[in-house]
Design a protein around this motif. Sequence first.
Motif, PDB file in Angstrom:
ATOM      1  N   SER A  35       0.849  -1.191   0.000  1.00  0.00           N
ATOM      2  CA  SER A  35       0.000   0.000   0.000  1.00  0.00           C
ATOM      3  C   SER A  35       0.886   1.243   0.000  1.00  0.00           C
ATOM      4  O   SER A  35       2.067   1.182   0.359  1.00  0.00           O
ATOM      5  CB  SER A  35      -0.900   0.010   1.231  1.00  0.00           C
ATOM      6  N   PHE A  36       0.295   2.366  -0.370  1.00  0.00           N
ATOM      7  CA  PHE A  36       1.058   3.614  -0.386  1.00  0.00           C
ATOM      8  C   PHE A  36       1.506   3.981   1.023  1.00  0.00           C
ATOM      9  O   PHE A  36       2.617   4.471   1.232  1.00  0.00           O
ATOM     10  CB  PHE A  36       0.240   4.748  -1.001  1.00  0.00           C
ATOM     11  N   THR A  37       0.662   3.739   2.006  1.00  0.00           N
ATOM     12  CA  THR A  37       1.006   4.055   3.399  1.00  0.00           C
ATOM     13  C   THR A  37       2.238   3.269   3.836  1.00  0.00           C
ATOM     14  O   THR A  37       3.147   3.838   4.453  1.00  0.00           O
ATOM     15  CB  THR A  37      -0.186   3.738   4.329  1.00  0.00           C
ATOM     16  N   MET A  38       2.294   1.990   3.515  1.00  0.00           N
ATOM     17  CA  MET A  38       3.456   1.173   3.881  1.00  0.00           C
ATOM     18  C   MET A  38       4.705   1.637   3.134  1.00  0.00           C
ATOM     19  O   MET A  38       5.799   1.677   3.707  1.00  0.00           O
ATOM     20  CB  MET A  38       3.184  -0.306   3.595  1.00  0.00           C
ATOM     21  N   HIS A  39       4.539   2.003   1.874  1.00  0.00           N
ATOM     22  CA  HIS A  39       5.674   2.498   1.097  1.00  0.00           C
ATOM     23  C   HIS A  39       6.194   3.809   1.701  1.00  0.00           C
ATOM     24  O   HIS A  39       7.405   3.977   1.869  1.00  0.00           O
ATOM     25  CB  HIS A  39       5.266   2.711  -0.364  1.00  0.00           C
ATOM     26  N   LEU A  40       5.311   4.697   2.037  1.00  0.00           N
ATOM     27  CA  LEU A  40       5.698   5.964   2.638  1.00  0.00           C
ATOM     28  C   LEU A  40       6.397   5.745   3.977  1.00  0.00           C
ATOM     29  O   LEU A  40       7.432   6.359   4.259  1.00  0.00           O
ATOM     30  CB  LEU A  40       4.465   6.861   2.809  1.00  0.00           C
ATOM     31  N   LEU A  41       5.874   4.846   4.780  1.00  0.00           N
ATOM     32  CA  LEU A  41       6.492   4.520   6.072  1.00  0.00           C
ATOM     33  C   LEU A  41       7.894   3.954   5.861  1.00  0.00           C
ATOM     34  O   LEU A  41       8.837   4.319   6.568  1.00  0.00           O
ATOM     35  CB  LEU A  41       5.612   3.524   6.834  1.00  0.00           C
ATOM     36  N   GLN A  42       8.024   3.085   4.874  1.00  0.00           N
ATOM     37  CA  GLN A  42       9.329   2.507   4.561  1.00  0.00           C
ATOM     38  C   GLN A  42      10.316   3.593   4.136  1.00  0.00           C
ATOM     39  O   GLN A  42      11.467   3.604   4.580  1.00  0.00           O
ATOM     40  CB  GLN A  42       9.156   1.467   3.464  1.00  0.00           C
ATOM     41  N   LEU A  43       9.889   4.509   3.286  1.00  0.00           N
ATOM     42  CA  LEU A  43      10.763   5.607   2.846  1.00  0.00           C
ATOM     43  C   LEU A  43      11.205   6.476   4.021  1.00  0.00           C
ATOM     44  O   LEU A  43      12.351   6.921   4.086  1.00  0.00           O
ATOM     45  CB  LEU A  43      10.057   6.481   1.818  1.00  0.00           C
ATOM     46  N   MET A  44      10.280   6.724   4.930  1.00  0.00           N
ATOM     47  CA  MET A  44      10.566   7.631   6.049  1.00  0.00           C
ATOM     48  C   MET A  44      11.421   6.987   7.138  1.00  0.00           C
ATOM     49  O   MET A  44      12.063   7.694   7.909  1.00  0.00           O
ATOM     50  CB  MET A  44       9.261   8.159   6.632  1.00  0.00           C
ATOM     51  N   THR A  45      11.452   5.671   7.214  1.00  0.00           N
ATOM     52  CA  THR A  45      12.174   5.022   8.303  1.00  0.00           C
ATOM     53  C   THR A  45      13.534   4.451   7.907  1.00  0.00           C
ATOM     54  O   THR A  45      14.295   4.048   8.769  1.00  0.00           O
ATOM     55  CB  THR A  45      11.315   3.889   8.915  1.00  0.00           C
ATOM     56  N   PHE A  46      13.850   4.401   6.621  1.00  0.00           N
ATOM     57  CA  PHE A  46      15.158   3.903   6.215  1.00  0.00           C
ATOM     58  C   PHE A  46      16.181   5.020   6.293  1.00  0.00           C
ATOM     59  O   PHE A  46      15.834   6.202   6.335  1.00  0.00           O
ATOM     60  CB  PHE A  46      15.095   3.315   4.804  1.00  0.00           C
ATOM     61  N   TRP A  47      17.455   4.655   6.326  1.00  0.00           N
ATOM     62  CA  TRP A  47      18.519   5.625   6.522  1.00  0.00           C
ATOM     63  C   TRP A  47      18.584   6.683   5.434  1.00  0.00           C
ATOM     64  O   TRP A  47      18.814   7.851   5.724  1.00  0.00           O
ATOM     65  CB  TRP A  47      19.872   4.904   6.574  1.00  0.00           C
ATOM     66  N   ALA A  48      18.399   6.267   4.219  1.00  0.00           N
ATOM     67  CA  ALA A  48      18.563   7.236   3.139  1.00  0.00           C
ATOM     68  C   ALA A  48      17.933   6.712   1.853  1.00  0.00           C
ATOM     69  O   ALA A  48      17.788   5.512   1.669  1.00  0.00           O
ATOM     70  CB  ALA A  48      20.047   7.501   2.893  1.00  0.00           C
ATOM     71  N   VAL A  49      17.588   7.627   0.991  1.00  0.00           N
ATOM     72  CA  VAL A  49      17.218   7.309  -0.386  1.00  0.00           C
ATOM     73  C   VAL A  49      18.391   7.821  -1.215  1.00  0.00           C
ATOM     74  O   VAL A  49      18.674   9.017  -1.234  1.00  0.00           O
ATOM     75  CB  VAL A  49      15.900   8.001  -0.808  1.00  0.00           C
ATOM     76  N   VAL A  50      19.098   6.898  -1.839  1.00  0.00           N
ATOM     77  CA  VAL A  50      20.321   7.238  -2.553  1.00  0.00           C
ATOM     78  C   VAL A  50      20.040   7.319  -4.049  1.00  0.00           C
ATOM     79  O   VAL A  50      19.382   6.444  -4.609  1.00  0.00           O
ATOM     80  CB  VAL A  50      21.416   6.174  -2.287  1.00  0.00           C
ATOM     81  N   CYS A  51      20.552   8.372  -4.676  1.00  0.00           N
ATOM     82  CA  CYS A  51      20.415   8.481  -6.123  1.00  0.00           C
ATOM     83  C   CYS A  51      21.596   9.252  -6.701  1.00  0.00           C
ATOM     84  O   CYS A  51      22.249  10.027  -6.021  1.00  0.00           O
ATOM     85  CB  CYS A  51      19.098   9.148  -6.501  1.00  0.00           C
ATOM     86  N   ASP A  52      21.857   8.963  -7.960  1.00  0.00           N
ATOM     87  CA  ASP A  52      22.860   9.703  -8.720  1.00  0.00           C
ATOM     88  C   ASP A  52      22.119  10.705  -9.588  1.00  0.00           C
ATOM     89  O   ASP A  52      21.099  10.372 -10.187  1.00  0.00           O
ATOM     90  CB  ASP A  52      23.668   8.761  -9.609  1.00  0.00           C
ATOM     91  N   VAL A  53      22.645  11.924  -9.650  1.00  0.00           N
ATOM     92  CA  VAL A  53      22.014  12.984 -10.435  1.00  0.00           C
ATOM     93  C   VAL A  53      23.061  13.570 -11.383  1.00  0.00           C
ATOM     94  O   VAL A  53      24.166  13.903 -10.967  1.00  0.00           O
ATOM     95  CB  VAL A  53      21.459  14.103  -9.518  1.00  0.00           C
ATOM     96  N   TRP A  54      22.676  13.670 -12.654  1.00  0.00           N
ATOM     97  CA  TRP A  54      23.550  14.266 -13.663  1.00  0.00           C
ATOM     98  C   TRP A  54      22.810  15.431 -14.313  1.00  0.00           C
ATOM     99  O   TRP A  54      21.710  15.269 -14.814  1.00  0.00           O
ATOM    100  CB  TRP A  54      23.912  13.261 -14.751  1.00  0.00           C
ATOM    101  N   TYR A  55      23.440  16.602 -14.308  1.00  0.00           N
ATOM    102  CA  TYR A  55      22.904  17.772 -14.996  1.00  0.00           C
ATOM    103  C   TYR A  55      23.564  17.800 -16.375  1.00  0.00           C
ATOM    104  O   TYR A  55      24.776  17.942 -16.479  1.00  0.00           O
ATOM    105  CB  TYR A  55      23.192  19.048 -14.213  1.00  0.00           C
ATOM    106  N   LEU A  56      22.772  17.656 -17.399  1.00  0.00           N
ATOM    107  CA  LEU A  56      23.298  17.508 -18.756  1.00  0.00           C
ATOM    108  C   LEU A  56      23.272  18.832 -19.518  1.00  0.00           C
ATOM    109  O   LEU A  56      22.639  19.797 -19.085  1.00  0.00           O
ATOM    110  CB  LEU A  56      22.492  16.436 -19.487  1.00  0.00           C
ATOM    111  N   GLU A  57      23.940  18.834 -20.645  1.00  0.00           N
ATOM    112  CA  GLU A  57      24.018  20.037 -21.477  1.00  0.00           C
ATOM    113  C   GLU A  57      22.626  20.478 -21.930  1.00  0.00           C
ATOM    114  O   GLU A  57      21.810  19.639 -22.327  1.00  0.00           O
ATOM    115  CB  GLU A  57      24.856  19.764 -22.727  1.00  0.00           C
ATOM    116  N   PRO A  58      22.338  21.778 -21.892  1.00  0.00           N
ATOM    117  CA  PRO A  58      21.055  22.268 -22.399  1.00  0.00           C
ATOM    118  C   PRO A  58      20.876  21.890 -23.873  1.00  0.00           C
ATOM    119  O   PRO A  58      21.836  21.876 -24.642  1.00  0.00           O
ATOM    120  CB  PRO A  58      21.150  23.784 -22.225  1.00  0.00           C
TER     121      PRO A  58
END
Length: 121
Positions: A35-58
């Motif tokens: 459920s969305f509630t369980m997903h939200l709870l999981q996101l809020m209770t884990f240490w981090a949401v890790v992602c790589d971000v690349w800003y590309l040429e316009p």
Amino acid sequence: MFKKGAFELGCTVCPVAIKYNKIFVDAFWNSRKQSFTMHLLQLMTFWAVVCDVWYLEPQNLKPGETPIEFAERVRDIISVRAGLKRVPWDGYLKYSRPSPKHRERKQQNFAEPVLRRWEEK
């Protein structure tokens, strides 16, 4: 999926590629698994949401390029940089089955080269 409306304006597009790492938690919600509630709870209770971000040429619309081609070109640039699979649909395909006509056409496109090679041997 890229919507062509933003690419029809003739403005400069500044692509950003984001790829989430599932090392701690999966940032994407799969409504069939939880459920969305369980997903939200999981996101809020884990240490981090890790992602790589690349800003590309316009990017700008090239002469003779349609807005759809422009959107596809930007999508390709993003997918190559982030190492993502380039797909022509959005995530909602999982909620519907392809039509039998579409499935048959795909099967036929796959079978033709196989049959040609089979006949050559």
